[in-house]
Design a protein around this motif. Structure first.
Motif, PDB file in Angstrom:
ATOM      1  N   LYS A 363     -82.295  -2.681   0.043  1.00  0.00           N
ATOM      2  CA  LYS A 363     -81.778  -3.446  -1.091  1.00  0.00           C
ATOM      3  C   LYS A 363     -80.753  -2.635  -1.889  1.00  0.00           C
ATOM      4  O   LYS A 363     -79.832  -3.211  -2.482  1.00  0.00           O
ATOM      5  CB  LYS A 363     -82.920  -3.892  -2.004  1.00  0.00           C
ATOM      6  N   ASP A 368     -78.606  -6.479  -5.210  1.00  0.00           N
ATOM      7  CA  ASP A 368     -79.789  -6.965  -5.924  1.00  0.00           C
ATOM      8  C   ASP A 368     -80.183  -5.996  -7.035  1.00  0.00           C
ATOM      9  O   ASP A 368     -79.899  -4.797  -6.967  1.00  0.00           O
ATOM     10  CB  ASP A 368     -80.976  -7.112  -4.963  1.00  0.00           C
ATOM     11  N   TYR A 373     -87.653  -3.947  -7.084  1.00  0.00           N
ATOM     12  CA  TYR A 373     -88.096  -3.257  -5.875  1.00  0.00           C
ATOM     13  C   TYR A 373     -88.677  -1.876  -6.205  1.00  0.00           C
ATOM     14  O   TYR A 373     -89.554  -1.379  -5.493  1.00  0.00           O
ATOM     15  CB  TYR A 373     -86.937  -3.158  -4.890  1.00  0.00           C
TER      16      TYR A 373
END
Length: 412
Positions: A363, A368, A373
């Motif tokens: 990611k 993002d 995360y």
């Protein structure tokens, strides 16, 4: 729930993520968490107080953290640029003002560019500053910072509500003025610096300890600083009115002078491409280093006076003794901590940890928001070093910041 971060920028990201992780695991409402974090990658580039961190990652994490806080923790301040570090590193009042207001403008612009309304991000605008031994300069620097920000909030960000033009300023009495020579003199220094901060309109004041030049502050020095705080608040009456020195010829003249000179510095920075550009190019670090050298030279030449250091010095045998703090059995403490870390790693679901970390790395190669995360990685029992290592790898850097830790085998 409350939290206040005071650390290097990457630590702020991790601390807030850990806080969010705990809140989720406990079923706490993150929207009720109040507090602040520094989240200031420009400061990391301007000073040498923390290990150098890649600026491209720093800006990415800064924006991600700001966006995450505004969406998930709306009572939390997403950034609080730290002009205190600039002062400790050697900057004068003009440099401190110009850099911190430029940084604050840039961070608000990053938030706005991510779709966060200024009405949301601007309502908790906060900075930290250092007081100094120049009593009136401290007062006028705080006054100038508030005035400069109010104008920028209106003209650049279109603020209509006066509340959006407010600038909360936390002031700390600087360790740079604390001397090893005649340490009891530091009590007077701290008191005068704190009084100036209050007269200037500081929202909060953090007191140094008079023995900090020697050791971790003692219980006695902490009690003295607490007493100074109470005396200023309860006995002097200086907090009974806002801007008590407003209208003074000298105070108004000096406030104007600092604002004008700081505005010139901000214009110079803008002409070179903006604060982000000069931070990335190294120009900002050089400016701060030059200011540090100038201050040290002034001390050595006696142009800048410090009582007990270059003026009214006492013979060494007349200096008062200070009892330094000592750790009890440091080897035992170190061994216990290492054992705790080993047990933590041995008891985690390593496959779950691996999946969360590799997802984070993937990611990080995209756009993002990484905070979600990072929180997932903490829930999967990843360590702070492992999380930063994965983000660094995604950007093409080595796993470890200082090249001392090998990449864990379970990530291969």
């Amino acid at each position: 729930y409350t939290f206040h971060g005071a650390s290097s920028q990457q630590d702020d990201v991790l601390c807030v993520a850990q806080l969010a992780t705990i809140a989720d695991l406990w079923g706490a409402d993150k929207t009720k968490i109040r507090g602040s974090c520094i989240n200031d990658p420009i400061d990391n580039m301007a000073t040498s107080f923390s290990i150098d961190f890649p600026f491209d990652i720093g800006l990415r994490l800064h924006g991600d953290l700001t966006e995450y806080i505004c969406k998930e923790m709306p009572l939390f301040s997403p950034f609080a640029p730290i002009a205190y570090d600039l002062w400790e590193a050697g900057c004068n009042s003009v440099q401190q003002l110009g850099i911190i207001i430029s940084s604050l403008s840039a961070y608000n612009q990053i938030a706005v560019d991510r779709g966060i309304p200024f009405e949301q991000v601007g309502r908790r605008t906060t900075i930290s500053m250092a007081s100094s031994m120049d009593f009136f300069e401290t007062i006028c620097r705080i006054r100038a910072a508030r005035r400069m920000w109010a104008r920028i909030a209106r003209e650049r960000f279109g603020a209509k509500d006066d509340k959006l033009c407010r600038l909360r300023i936390a002031v700390r009495t600087p360790g740079q003025t604390i001397t090893r020579q005649q340490p009891l003199n530091n009590i007077a220094r701290i008191g005068f610096q704190a009084l100036a901060a209050v007269l200037g309109g500081a929202s909060a004041v953090d007191y140094a300890r008079h023995d900090e030049a020697f050791c971790i502050p003692s219980k006695e020095s902490s009690m003295v600083s607490l007493a100074l705080n109470h005396i200023i608040a309860q006995e002097t009456g200086v907090g009974l009115t806002a801007d008590p020195l407003g209208g003074s010829y000298y105070v108004e003249w000096l406030t104007n002078k600092l604002e004008e000179e700081a505005t010139k510095l901000m214009k110079e920075i803008e002409d070179m491409g903006g604060i982000l550009k000069v931070a990335e190019s190294g120009w900002l670090r050089q400016l701060v280093n030059n200011a540090r050298d100038e201050r040290q030279s002034a001390l050595e030449k006696g142009e800048l006076i410090q009582v007990g250091v270059n003026y009214f010095r006492l013979p060494e045998d007349k200096e008062p003794e200070v009892v330094e703090y000592k750790f009890d059995d440091m080897d035992k403490v170190r061994a216990e901590l290492l054992a705790e870390v080993r047990e933590y790693k041995q008891n985690r679901d390593i496959q779950k940890t691996r999946e969360a970390l590799l997802t984070l790395r993937e990611k990080a190669k995209g756009t993002d928001n990484l905070m979600y995360y990072i929180v997932d990685a903490f829930k999967a029992a990843a360590t702070r070093a492992e999380i930063l290592g994965m983000i660094r790898e995604a950007y093409g850097y080595s796993y470890d910041t200082v090249g001392m830790i090998e990449r864990p085998d379970f990530l291969n």
